[in-house]
Structures are given as structure tokens and as C-alpha cells.
Design an enzyme around this catalytic site. Structure first.
Site, short mmCIF file in Angstrom:
data_model
loop_
_atom_site.label_atom_id
_atom_site.label_comp_id
_atom_site.label_asym_id
_atom_site.label_seq_id
_atom_site.Cartn_x
_atom_site.Cartn_y
_atom_site.Cartn_z
N GLY A 19 12.87 -5.35 1.00
CA GLY A 19 11.79 -6.28 1.34
C GLY A 19 11.29 -6.98 0.10
O GLY A 19 10.99 -8.18 0.09
N ASP A 61 14.24 0.20 -7.15
CA ASP A 61 14.22 0.79 -5.82
C ASP A 61 15.63 1.19 -5.38
O ASP A 61 16.38 0.38 -4.85
CB ASP A 61 13.61 -0.20 -4.83
CG ASP A 61 13.48 0.41 -3.43
OD1 ASP A 61 13.98 1.54 -3.21
OD2 ASP A 61 12.88 -0.24 -2.56
N HIS A 93 19.47 0.49 1.25
CA HIS A 93 19.95 -0.81 0.77
C HIS A 93 21.37 -0.75 0.18
O HIS A 93 21.89 -1.75 -0.29
CB HIS A 93 18.98 -1.36 -0.29
CG HIS A 93 17.56 -1.30 0.15
ND1 HIS A 93 17.08 -2.05 1.20
CD2 HIS A 93 16.51 -0.53 -0.27
CE1 HIS A 93 15.80 -1.77 1.39
NE2 HIS A 93 15.43 -0.85 0.52
N ILE A 136 20.34 -3.05 4.44
CA ILE A 136 19.49 -4.24 4.49
C ILE A 136 18.99 -4.57 3.09
O ILE A 136 18.99 -3.72 2.19
CB ILE A 136 18.30 -4.04 5.45
CG1 ILE A 136 17.36 -2.91 4.97
CG2 ILE A 136 18.79 -3.74 6.87
CD1 ILE A 136 16.08 -2.76 5.81
C1 LIG Z 1 5.09 0.70 -1.48
C2 LIG Z 1 5.67 0.36 -0.17
C3 LIG Z 1 7.10 0.72 -0.16
C4 LIG Z 1 7.45 1.73 0.84
C5 LIG Z 1 8.83 2.21 0.74
C6 LIG Z 1 9.78 1.20 1.25
C7 LIG Z 1 11.04 1.25 0.46
C8 LIG Z 1 11.90 0.02 0.63
O1 LIG Z 1 13.12 0.31 -0.05
C9 LIG Z 1 12.14 -0.25 2.12
C10 LIG Z 1 12.42 -1.66 2.39
O2 LIG Z 1 12.49 -2.53 1.55
S1 LIG Z 1 12.61 -2.04 4.05
C11 LIG Z 1 12.96 -3.77 4.06
C12 LIG Z 1 11.77 -4.63 4.25
N1 LIG Z 1 11.04 -4.37 5.44
C13 LIG Z 1 11.52 -4.69 6.66
O3 LIG Z 1 12.62 -5.17 6.82
C14 LIG Z 1 10.60 -4.45 7.84
C15 LIG Z 1 10.76 -5.54 8.85
N2 LIG Z 1 9.79 -5.39 9.91
C16 LIG Z 1 9.99 -4.60 10.98
O4 LIG Z 1 11.02 -3.93 11.09
C17 LIG Z 1 8.91 -4.54 12.02
O5 LIG Z 1 8.14 -5.72 11.93
C18 LIG Z 1 7.95 -3.32 11.87
C19 LIG Z 1 8.74 -2.02 12.11
C20 LIG Z 1 7.32 -3.27 10.49
C21 LIG Z 1 6.86 -3.42 12.91
O6 LIG Z 1 7.47 -3.62 14.13
P1 LIG Z 1 6.71 -3.42 15.50
O7 LIG Z 1 6.22 -2.02 15.60
O8 LIG Z 1 7.56 -3.94 16.57
O9 LIG Z 1 5.46 -4.36 15.25
P2 LIG Z 1 4.49 -4.99 16.26
O10 LIG Z 1 4.60 -4.37 17.63
O11 LIG Z 1 4.64 -6.46 16.13
O12 LIG Z 1 3.08 -4.60 15.66
C22 LIG Z 1 2.58 -3.27 15.71
C23 LIG Z 1 1.35 -3.17 14.85
O13 LIG Z 1 1.73 -3.13 13.48
C24 LIG Z 1 1.23 -4.28 12.77
N3 LIG Z 1 2.36 -4.80 11.98
C25 LIG Z 1 3.40 -5.49 12.46
N4 LIG Z 1 4.26 -5.76 11.46
C26 LIG Z 1 3.73 -5.24 10.33
C27 LIG Z 1 4.16 -5.22 8.99
N5 LIG Z 1 5.29 -5.80 8.60
N6 LIG Z 1 3.37 -4.61 8.08
C28 LIG Z 1 2.21 -4.03 8.44
N7 LIG Z 1 1.75 -4.03 9.74
C29 LIG Z 1 2.50 -4.63 10.66
C30 LIG Z 1 0.77 -5.27 13.81
O14 LIG Z 1 -0.32 -6.01 13.34
C31 LIG Z 1 0.41 -4.38 14.98
O15 LIG Z 1 -0.88 -3.88 14.76
P3 LIG Z 1 -1.85 -3.60 16.03
O16 LIG Z 1 -1.11 -2.59 16.85
O17 LIG Z 1 -3.09 -3.07 15.42
O18 LIG Z 1 -2.00 -4.92 16.71
#
Ligand SMILES: CCCCCCC[C@@H](O)CC(=O)SCCNC(=O)CCNC(=O)[C@H](O)C(C)(C)COP(=O)(O)OP(=O)(O)OC[C@H]1O[C@@H](n2cnc3c(N)ncnc32)[C@H](O)[C@@H]1OP(=O)(O)O
Length: 286
Positions: free
Chosen positions: A213, A190, A195, A210
Site C-alpha cells: 500500500g 517492508d 508482497h 500484491i
Molecule cells: C502501519 C500500518 C501497516 C500495517 C501492516 C501492513 C503491512 C503491509 O505490508 C500490508 C499492505 O501493504 S496491504 C496493501 C495495501 N492495502 C490494501 O490493499 C487494502 C485494500 N483495501 C481493502 O482490501 C478493503 O478496502 C478493506 C479490507 C480495507 C476494507 O474492506 P471492507 O471491509 O469491505 O470495507 P467497507 O465495508 O467498505 O467498510 C467497512 C468499514 O471500514 C472502514 N474502511 C473501509 N476501508 C478502509 C480503509 N482502507 N482503511 C480504514 N478504514 C476503512 C469504512 O469506513 C467502514 O467503516 P464503518 O463500518 O464504520 O462505516
């Protein structure tokens, strides 16, 4: 139903071919921090093929996440800067070999349009198979595209994530990450500049690059391996996590674990910033 929803929902890519060797297996283990103490025999078993001292190489179960790196259901045309990895759920059907030719079949499972301000969650599945056509692992990934919601897709409910027990954790462990952890981990596949490139990270809303994930996900697998599986990779049946906040390379990840029979629940925090980085974690052991 919106055309964009139909376009995403219909993505499918079968029969993608990949090959890996023990080099990729060891690089992955090193990339999630195993082998930091080169005298630790338990960890050495994942990063050294044992040509002098007989020590069969072990494969970290979550290596499945990079074994066919690049496979996927197809081009989603998302605003790439705003995409984060949301969740991963891997079911392990059999231990991964130390080297293999594999096939990956990928398809989109569901698309959850959260609205213009929130984004869209796209969940897709990849099944890895060996040359005999036997299933090795099934990966379900959710990508959270923060810049692409509100296109008129259905407002579906996501499956409920795993519930963590309400009692105090049975065990708590600290896992240190290195400041250059993401620079090593990216060599497993990746190469997203989120990153490694400070300017790209700033554009995405982060003060610095960062950690992947999937690196944090591998680190939680390490935590279960050392705490409840006696470093037996073949004991893993499933490993699930939701990424709730990013980890910055160099931070210490504190993992809380609960054991109920063969099910391990876990969460992870970065205590120095007071944030939970992994929620709803679950490992099923044999
Ligand atoms: C194959 C896949 C790969 C794709 C390419 C990626 C490439 C990689 O190089 C990228 C990475 O590694 S990025 C690093 C790892 N990920 C992160 O750091 C993300 C951390 N999380 C966030 O930022 C927020 O939780 C965030 C933004 C995820 C959500 O934040 P909010 O909008 O504030 O969430 P919230 O209000 O609590 O919830 C909204 C609705 O979304 C659902 N939800 C929450 N967190 C989730 C999550 N992590 N994954 C999936 N769904 C999620 C909640 O259930 C909620 O749903 P509903 O509205 O239906 O109640």
C-alpha cells in the site's frame, strides 16, 4: 471496556532511534518508480546524488513513511496473514534531510472494532524528530486487521475521510508499475511476504503477491509532484490516502486529480480491472 481494547489502546513506544543515508533516500525513490527514464532530469534529481553534474539530491516527501521503518507503538499480536494497510496521513513539518539520525515516538490513537466478520482498524501515530528535537513529520497509519474483530471493543465512528469534488477531474495521468516493483520496494523496509511470496498471498486471499500500500501511496505522491508541484518536494504539507483495493505489480495506475487552491484531491484506479485502488486522497501544498 474489553481488556484487548485496553491492551491495544495503551501501546506506546517513545524515543526509537533510526539512521538513514542517501542510499535509503534513493532506493525509496527508485522503489516507487522514479528514474525509470534515466534521461529525465526531473526524476534523476531523486535517484542520483549528482557528484559529476552538480544536482542536489531531492528527497521524496513520502520517504517519511520508511525513514524509521520498523518503528511503531509495539506488538499488537494480530493474525498477520489477514492484516492490510488501510490509510496513511502524513503531515510534513519540514523537508526531510538527505541523511539523518532521527527519533520516532509512536502511540496508538484509537481502536475501531468493526465486528467478527469485518475486523478491527487500529490507528496509530508516529512523530519523527531530528537530532535537535524538531518535528520533521507526523504519520498517522491505520492498519485493517481483517481476522481480529469482534473482541468487545467500542463501536466508535472513524473520522470522515476527505471528500472528493463531484465535478470531473481537472487532470488524469497514468503511472506504470513494473512487474518486479514490490520486489524492489520491499528493500526499503517492508518485507511482508504478502508482497513477494505467492503461497502467503494465496493464504491471505489474493491470487498473487500484491503491491505494498505504501508503494501505491508513494506513487500518488509522484503523481502530485509531477502534475502540480513542479517536482518541488519542499512544497508538500500533507499527503493522505485510503487503500480501497490492492494493486498488482505491473499494473498501470490511473490517477484523477482535482485542484482547489493549495489542496489537491485524488483517486486512483486500475482501469484494466475496473477497480478503484485509492480513495479520499488529499495533498496540501504550500
Ligand atoms: C502501519 C500500518 C501497516 C500495517 C501492516 C501492513 C503491512 C503491509 O505490508 C500490508 C499492505 O501493504 S496491504 C496493501 C495495501 N492495502 C490494501 O490493499 C487494502 C485494500 N483495501 C481493502 O482490501 C478493503 O478496502 C478493506 C479490507 C480495507 C476494507 O474492506 P471492507 O471491509 O469491505 O470495507 P467497507 O465495508 O467498505 O467498510 C467497512 C468499514 O471500514 C472502514 N474502511 C473501509 N476501508 C478502509 C480503509 N482502507 N482503511 C480504514 N478504514 C476503512 C469504512 O469506513 C467502514 O467503516 P464503518 O463500518 O464504520 O462505516
Amino acid at each position: 471496556m474489553s481488556a484487548r481494547y485496553e491492551e491495544l489502546k495503551g501501546l506506546k513506544n517513545l524515543g526509537q532511534k533510526y539512521t538513514y543515508s542517501d542510499r535509503e533516500v534513493m532506493l525509496y525513490a527508485y522503489g516507487i518508480g522514479l528514474g525509470a527514464d534515466p534521461m529525465d532530469e526531473n526524476e534523476l534529481a531523486f535517484v542520483n546524488e549528482g557528484t559529476f553534474t552538480p544536482r542536489p539530491l531531492k528527497v521524496v516527501p513520502t520517504f517519511a513513511s520508511v525513514a524509521a521503518w520498523g518503528s511503531g507503538p509495539g506488538e499488537m499480536n494480530l493474525n498477520r496473514v489477514m492484516v492490510v494497510d488501510g490509510e496513511r496521513d502524513i503531515t510534513f513539518h519540514q523537508p526531510l534531510p538527505v541523511a539523518a539520525n532521527i527519533t520516532a515516538d509512536s502511540s496508538v490513537l484509537e481502536v475501531y472494532d468493526k465486528g467478527k466478520d469485518k475486523g478491527v482498524v487500529i490507528s496509530h501515530q508516529t512523530v519523527l524528530k531530528n537530532e535537535k528535537g524538531e518535528e520533521l513529520a507526523t504519520l498517522v497509519a491505520s492498519r485493517f486487521a481483517r481476522g481480529d474483530g469482534g473482541f468487545g471493543g467500542p463501536n466508535l465512528a472513524q473520522p470522515d475521510p476527505h471528500k472528493i469534488p463531484s465535478r470531473s477531474p481537472d487532470k488524469t495521468i497514468d503511472i506504470v508499475t513494473r512487474p518486479d516493483q514490490a520486489l524492489v520496494y520491499r528493500l526499503c523496509g517492508d518485507r511482508n511476504p504478502l508482497h513477494s511470496d505467492p503461497e502467503f498471498a494465496r493464504k491471505a486471499g489474493f491470487p498473487r503477491p500484491i503491491l505494498h500500500g505504501m508503494c501505491t501511496y508513494g506513487i500518488t505522491c509522484r503523481g502530485v509532484l509531477q502534475t502540480y508541484a513542479d517536482y518541488d518536494a519542499s512544497a508538500f504539507r500533507q499527503h493522505v490516502a485510503r487503500f480501497s483495493s490492492p494493486v498488482y505489480p505491473g499494473e498501470t495506475v490511473t490517477m484523477d486529480l482535482w485542484k482547489d487552491g493549495n489542496t489537491i484531491s485524488f483517486e486512483a484506479k486500475v482501469k484494466s480491472r475496473g477497480v478503484t485502488v485509492i480513495k479520499n486522497g488529499k495533498t496540501v501544498l504550500s
